[in-house]
Write a protein that holds these residues in place. Structure first.
Motif, PDB file in Angstrom:
ATOM      1  N   LEU A  51     -11.716 -16.416 -32.380  1.00 23.03           N
ATOM      2  CA  LEU A  51     -11.961 -15.022 -32.763  1.00 23.03           C
ATOM      3  C   LEU A  51     -12.342 -14.913 -34.239  1.00 23.03           C
ATOM      4  O   LEU A  51     -13.187 -14.085 -34.606  1.00 23.03           O
ATOM      5  CB  LEU A  51     -10.731 -14.161 -32.471  1.00 23.03           C
ATOM      6  N   SER A  52     -11.750 -15.738 -35.092  1.00 20.65           N
ATOM      7  CA  SER A  52     -12.110 -15.750 -36.517  1.00 20.65           C
ATOM      8  C   SER A  52     -13.587 -16.062 -36.675  1.00 20.65           C
ATOM      9  O   SER A  52     -14.293 -15.414 -37.458  1.00 20.65           O
ATOM     10  CB  SER A  52     -11.286 -16.788 -37.282  1.00 20.65           C
ATOM     11  N   ARG A  53     -14.065 -17.051 -35.959  1.00 20.95           N
ATOM     12  CA  ARG A  53     -15.492 -17.401 -36.024  1.00 20.95           C
ATOM     13  C   ARG A  53     -16.349 -16.249 -35.505  1.00 20.95           C
ATOM     14  O   ARG A  53     -17.347 -15.894 -36.116  1.00 20.95           O
ATOM     15  CB  ARG A  53     -15.772 -18.679 -35.234  1.00 20.95           C
ATOM     16  N   ARG A  54     -15.958 -15.686 -34.390  1.00 22.00           N
ATOM     17  CA  ARG A  54     -16.735 -14.595 -33.790  1.00 22.00           C
ATOM     18  C   ARG A  54     -16.875 -13.399 -34.727  1.00 22.00           C
ATOM     19  O   ARG A  54     -17.954 -12.810 -34.847  1.00 22.00           O
ATOM     20  CB  ARG A  54     -16.065 -14.161 -32.495  1.00 22.00           C
TER      21      ARG A  54
ATOM     22  N   ASP B   5      -7.582  13.521 -24.089  1.00 23.94           N
ATOM     23  CA  ASP B   5      -6.749  12.506 -24.738  1.00 23.94           C
ATOM     24  C   ASP B   5      -7.576  11.487 -25.526  1.00 23.94           C
ATOM     25  O   ASP B   5      -7.021  10.609 -26.168  1.00 23.94           O
ATOM     26  CB  ASP B   5      -5.814  11.813 -23.746  1.00 23.94           C
ATOM     27  N   GLU B   6      -8.903  11.601 -25.506  1.00 23.96           N
ATOM     28  CA  GLU B   6      -9.800  10.811 -26.351  1.00 23.96           C
ATOM     29  C   GLU B   6      -9.561   9.305 -26.289  1.00 23.96           C
ATOM     30  O   GLU B   6      -9.482   8.636 -27.304  1.00 23.96           O
ATOM     31  CB  GLU B   6      -9.727  11.283 -27.803  1.00 23.96           C
ATOM     32  N   CYS B   7      -9.490   8.779 -25.119  1.00 26.90           N
ATOM     33  CA  CYS B   7      -9.358   7.330 -24.951  1.00 26.90           C
ATOM     34  C   CYS B   7     -10.713   6.659 -25.187  1.00 26.90           C
ATOM     35  O   CYS B   7     -11.755   7.215 -24.854  1.00 26.90           O
ATOM     36  CB  CYS B   7      -8.918   6.994 -23.526  1.00 26.90           C
ATOM     37  N   ASP B   8     -10.683   5.459 -25.739  1.00 28.14           N
ATOM     38  CA  ASP B   8     -11.875   4.626 -25.734  1.00 28.14           C
ATOM     39  C   ASP B   8     -12.080   4.191 -24.289  1.00 28.14           C
ATOM     40  O   ASP B   8     -11.122   4.006 -23.552  1.00 28.14           O
ATOM     41  CB  ASP B   8     -11.683   3.394 -26.622  1.00 28.14           C
TER      42      ASP B   8
ATOM     43  N   ALA C 110      -8.872  -7.712 -28.916  1.00 26.30           N
ATOM     44  CA  ALA C 110      -9.771  -8.296 -29.909  1.00 26.30           C
ATOM     45  C   ALA C 110     -10.764  -7.258 -30.424  1.00 26.30           C
ATOM     46  O   ALA C 110     -11.003  -7.153 -31.636  1.00 26.30           O
ATOM     47  CB  ALA C 110     -10.511  -9.495 -29.309  1.00 26.30           C
ATOM     48  N   GLU C 111     -11.328  -6.466 -29.521  1.00 26.38           N
ATOM     49  CA  GLU C 111     -12.282  -5.443 -29.941  1.00 26.38           C
ATOM     50  C   GLU C 111     -11.606  -4.339 -30.737  1.00 26.38           C
ATOM     51  O   GLU C 111     -12.172  -3.832 -31.707  1.00 26.38           O
ATOM     52  CB  GLU C 111     -12.996  -4.873 -28.721  1.00 26.38           C
ATOM     53  N   THR C 112     -10.394  -3.975 -30.368  1.00 23.84           N
ATOM     54  CA  THR C 112      -9.647  -2.964 -31.127  1.00 23.84           C
ATOM     55  C   THR C 112      -9.392  -3.454 -32.552  1.00 23.84           C
ATOM     56  O   THR C 112      -9.573  -2.710 -33.523  1.00 23.84           O
ATOM     57  CB  THR C 112      -8.319  -2.633 -30.419  1.00 23.84           C
ATOM     58  N   MET C 113      -8.999  -4.715 -32.694  1.00 23.59           N
ATOM     59  CA  MET C 113      -8.785  -5.293 -34.023  1.00 23.59           C
ATOM     60  C   MET C 113     -10.072  -5.254 -34.837  1.00 23.59           C
ATOM     61  O   MET C 113     -10.085  -4.832 -35.989  1.00 23.59           O
ATOM     62  CB  MET C 113      -8.294  -6.731 -33.913  1.00 23.59           C
TER      63      MET C 113
END
Length: 175
Positions: free
Chosen positions: A34-37, A109-112, A128-131
């Motif tokens: 994930l760091s690389r991505r 409720d404004e969910c993604d 991962a996408e939230t981060m």
């Protein structure tokens, strides 16, 4: 599509009528990938806790994400420790079958919204996408302004249009 680096599939048939809780944490190799991505120097921790429940449109996941990571200053490349502590609300809905299918209506409720296919949702990829969405896109170290100034880059205040047009006002006053 490639497999996500941090995949935690959760079967839909494991989500009952009530609310269920799930906790996930990324392993060393997953955090390195994930760091690389995401172009990070390191991810030291990445954890998420979910409260899952079904609703009329799919699955609602509410929870909290916690991450400790190191970003690189966009100017100097210096290491910048960062922490993400983020509450989230995600609605997992089935991928529309055809292009002409009705749009998914979002509620108050404004969910993604995250689409899924098959009988599982991927809680790891959602974390991962939230981060990634919470990261500073242009992190700057304490010495970034000095390095930019030494390189001849003007600050926003120095380059403001008001300053650029200040001499024009004097020229117009003379006419």
């Amino acid at each position: 599509m490639t497999d996500p680096e941090f995949s935690r599939p959760h079967r839909l048939d494991q989500i009952g009528a009530g609310e269920s809780e799930v906790r996930i944490a990324a392993e060393d190799a997953e955090r390195a990938a994930l760091s690389r991505r995401f172009g990070l120097k390191a991810i030291d921790t990445l954890e998420a806790s979910y409260r899952l429940r079904r609703d009329a449109q799919g699955v609602v996941a509410r929870g909290h994400l916690s991450a400790r990571l190191t970003q690189a200053c966009v100017v100097t490349g210096d290491s910048l420790p960062a922490r993400v502590e983020q509450d989230f609300a995600i609605r997992f809905v089935p991928e529309p079958a055809a292009q002409g299918e009705d749009e998914v209506e979002l509620t108050e409720d404004e969910c993604d919204t995250v689409f899924y296919t098959g009988g599982t949702i991927d809680l790891g990829e959602a974390a991962a996408e939230t981060m990634a969405l919470e990261l500073d896109p242009y992190p700057r170290s304490a010495r970034a302004a000095e390095v930019l100034r030494d390189a001849g880059v003007k600050s926003e205040e120095e380059a403001a249009p008001v300053n650029a047009l200040a001499g024009l006002k004097d020229l117009l006053a003379k006419k």
